[in-house]
Design a protein around this motif. Structure first.
Motif, PDB file in Angstrom:
ATOM      1  N   GLU A 129       2.153  -0.150  12.734  1.00 41.49           N
ATOM      2  CA  GLU A 129       2.129  -0.791  11.411  1.00 41.49           C
ATOM      3  C   GLU A 129       0.711  -0.876  10.851  1.00 41.49           C
ATOM      4  O   GLU A 129       0.480  -0.646   9.669  1.00 41.49           O
ATOM      5  CB  GLU A 129       2.759  -2.181  11.493  1.00 41.49           C
ATOM      6  N   ARG A 133      -0.516   0.794   7.309  1.00 41.91           N
ATOM      7  CA  ARG A 133      -1.108   0.033   6.193  1.00 41.91           C
ATOM      8  C   ARG A 133      -2.487   0.582   5.836  1.00 41.91           C
ATOM      9  O   ARG A 133      -2.832   0.677   4.654  1.00 41.91           O
ATOM     10  CB  ARG A 133      -1.204  -1.450   6.580  1.00 41.91           C
ATOM     11  N   ASP A 172       8.322  -0.620   0.851  1.00 41.60           N
ATOM     12  CA  ASP A 172       7.703  -1.949   0.965  1.00 41.60           C
ATOM     13  C   ASP A 172       6.185  -1.862   1.109  1.00 41.60           C
ATOM     14  O   ASP A 172       5.454  -2.665   0.529  1.00 41.60           O
ATOM     15  CB  ASP A 172       8.288  -2.699   2.169  1.00 41.60           C
ATOM     16  N   THR A 173       5.722  -0.877   1.859  1.00 39.94           N
ATOM     17  CA  THR A 173       4.276  -0.695   2.036  1.00 39.94           C
ATOM     18  C   THR A 173       3.616  -0.325   0.714  1.00 39.94           C
ATOM     19  O   THR A 173       2.600  -0.907   0.330  1.00 39.94           O
ATOM     20  CB  THR A 173       4.003   0.402   3.082  1.00 39.94           C
ATOM     21  N   ARG A 175       4.719  -0.844  -2.313  1.00 37.26           N
ATOM     22  CA  ARG A 175       4.795  -1.963  -3.261  1.00 37.26           C
ATOM     23  C   ARG A 175       3.779  -3.047  -2.913  1.00 37.26           C
ATOM     24  O   ARG A 175       3.142  -3.620  -3.810  1.00 37.26           O
ATOM     25  CB  ARG A 175       6.209  -2.529  -3.277  1.00 37.26           C
ATOM     26  N   ALA A 176       3.582  -3.305  -1.616  1.00 35.08           N
ATOM     27  CA  ALA A 176       2.614  -4.326  -1.217  1.00 35.08           C
ATOM     28  C   ALA A 176       1.202  -3.956  -1.655  1.00 35.08           C
ATOM     29  O   ALA A 176       0.443  -4.815  -2.119  1.00 35.08           O
ATOM     30  CB  ALA A 176       2.663  -4.525   0.298  1.00 35.08           C
ATOM     31  N   VAL A 177       0.848  -2.673  -1.544  1.00 35.25           N
ATOM     32  CA  VAL A 177      -0.490  -2.237  -1.962  1.00 35.25           C
ATOM     33  C   VAL A 177      -0.622  -2.338  -3.477  1.00 35.25           C
ATOM     34  O   VAL A 177      -1.608  -2.856  -4.003  1.00 35.25           O
ATOM     35  CB  VAL A 177      -0.770  -0.787  -1.497  1.00 35.25           C
ATOM     36  N   ASP A 179       1.003  -4.154  -5.594  1.00 37.55           N
ATOM     37  CA  ASP A 179       1.119  -5.516  -6.119  1.00 37.55           C
ATOM     38  C   ASP A 179      -0.031  -6.426  -5.704  1.00 37.55           C
ATOM     39  O   ASP A 179      -0.094  -7.570  -6.154  1.00 37.55           O
ATOM     40  CB  ASP A 179       2.441  -6.143  -5.661  1.00 37.55           C
ATOM     41  N   ALA A 180      -0.912  -5.952  -4.853  1.00 44.24           N
ATOM     42  CA  ALA A 180      -2.037  -6.793  -4.415  1.00 44.24           C
ATOM     43  C   ALA A 180      -2.896  -7.140  -5.629  1.00 44.24           C
ATOM     44  O   ALA A 180      -3.251  -6.265  -6.424  1.00 44.24           O
ATOM     45  CB  ALA A 180      -2.866  -6.065  -3.374  1.00 44.24           C
ATOM     46  N   ALA A 186      -5.666  -6.776  -0.772  1.00 43.32           N
ATOM     47  CA  ALA A 186      -5.052  -5.587  -0.166  1.00 43.32           C
ATOM     48  C   ALA A 186      -5.631  -5.341   1.220  1.00 43.32           C
ATOM     49  O   ALA A 186      -4.895  -5.031   2.169  1.00 43.32           O
ATOM     50  CB  ALA A 186      -5.278  -4.372  -1.058  1.00 43.32           C
ATOM     51  N   TRP A 189      -4.234  -7.889   3.609  1.00 42.04           N
ATOM     52  CA  TRP A 189      -2.856  -7.517   3.965  1.00 42.04           C
ATOM     53  C   TRP A 189      -2.865  -6.450   5.070  1.00 42.04           C
ATOM     54  O   TRP A 189      -2.094  -6.533   6.019  1.00 42.04           O
ATOM     55  CB  TRP A 189      -2.136  -7.012   2.711  1.00 42.04           C
ATOM     56  N   GLN A 192      -4.024  -7.931   8.450  1.00 42.05           N
ATOM     57  CA  GLN A 192      -3.035  -8.823   9.057  1.00 42.05           C
ATOM     58  C   GLN A 192      -2.192  -8.102  10.103  1.00 42.05           C
ATOM     59  O   GLN A 192      -1.797  -8.672  11.113  1.00 42.05           O
ATOM     60  CB  GLN A 192      -2.138  -9.434   7.963  1.00 42.05           C
TER      61      GLN A 192
END
Length: 197
Positions: A129, A133, A172-173, A175-177, A179-180, A186, A189, A192
């Motif tokens: 993971e 990321r 999901d990955t 979108r997470a980047v 939306d940071a 970012a 995230w 983490q």
């Protein structure tokens, strides 16, 4: 004053091309030499070496003097046994290179599959993971997506999302980047995942 005798052969005109001779058919020695030259020059998998040798056989043919058709798979396997080819090392290097360029796990797996890497080795070198990321951040920085670029409208954001997914990242990955809110968020995230592993 003379500068030499004419040779009697007609001179070639400018732009005239020399006829190519057909390549010499392969024999066992020349096939082994081709294989050795290929593994010396390129990092490769056994499957890619086998494909290369089959292509050369199609292009050049097999010598009529040689008694039987060559077994390219056996020749590739011999080079594995001699240690000239290591599919696992190739898979690790290829995987690492693609991740450093910003490609996701799905694209890494596809590239290894195309190189003929066994499923067990692909699973073993599959990125964790944290590496996934980190690769997503690399792509976002390089392409100036999300917090690494200017603010974009919804249709452009959807194009960025599609590009990240095509590069092999999960929804999901990606979108997470995208939306940071900031670069620092970012990066936090991504970091983490190292704590969670």
């Amino acid at each position: 004053m003379t500068f030499g005798k004419p040779s009697g052969k007609p001179s070639k005109k400018y732009g005239e091309r020399r006829e190519k001779r057909p390549p010499k058919p392969l024999d066992p020695t020349s096939l082994r030499d081709l294989a050795l030259s290929y593994v010396a020059r390129f990092s490769t998998s056994s499957h890619k070496l086998e494909q290369y040798l089959q292509r050369k056989l199609r292009e050049r043919g097999w010598s009529e003097d040689a008694e039987e058709q060559p077994d390219t798979a056996a020749l590739a396997q011999k080079y594995v046994e001699l240690g000239y080819i290591d599919d696992e090392a190739y898979a690790r290097a290829k995987s690492g290179g693609l991740l450093r360029r910003g490609y996701g796990a799905r694209r890494v797996s596809q590239a290894l599959h195309q190189a003929g890497i066994d499923e067990a080795i692909r699973e073993e070198v599959s990125p964790g993971e944290a590496a996934r990321r980190e690769a997503a951040l690399v792509l976002a920085r390089k392409r100036r997506f999300g917090p690494f670029g200017p603010t974009v409208d919804r249709p452009m954001r959807e194009k960025h999302l599609a590009r990240m997914i095509r590069a092999g990242h999960g929804f999901d990955t990606a979108r997470a980047v995208l939306d940071a809110p900031t670069e620092a968020a970012a990066e936090e995230w991504a970091a983490q995942a190292y704590l969670d592993e």
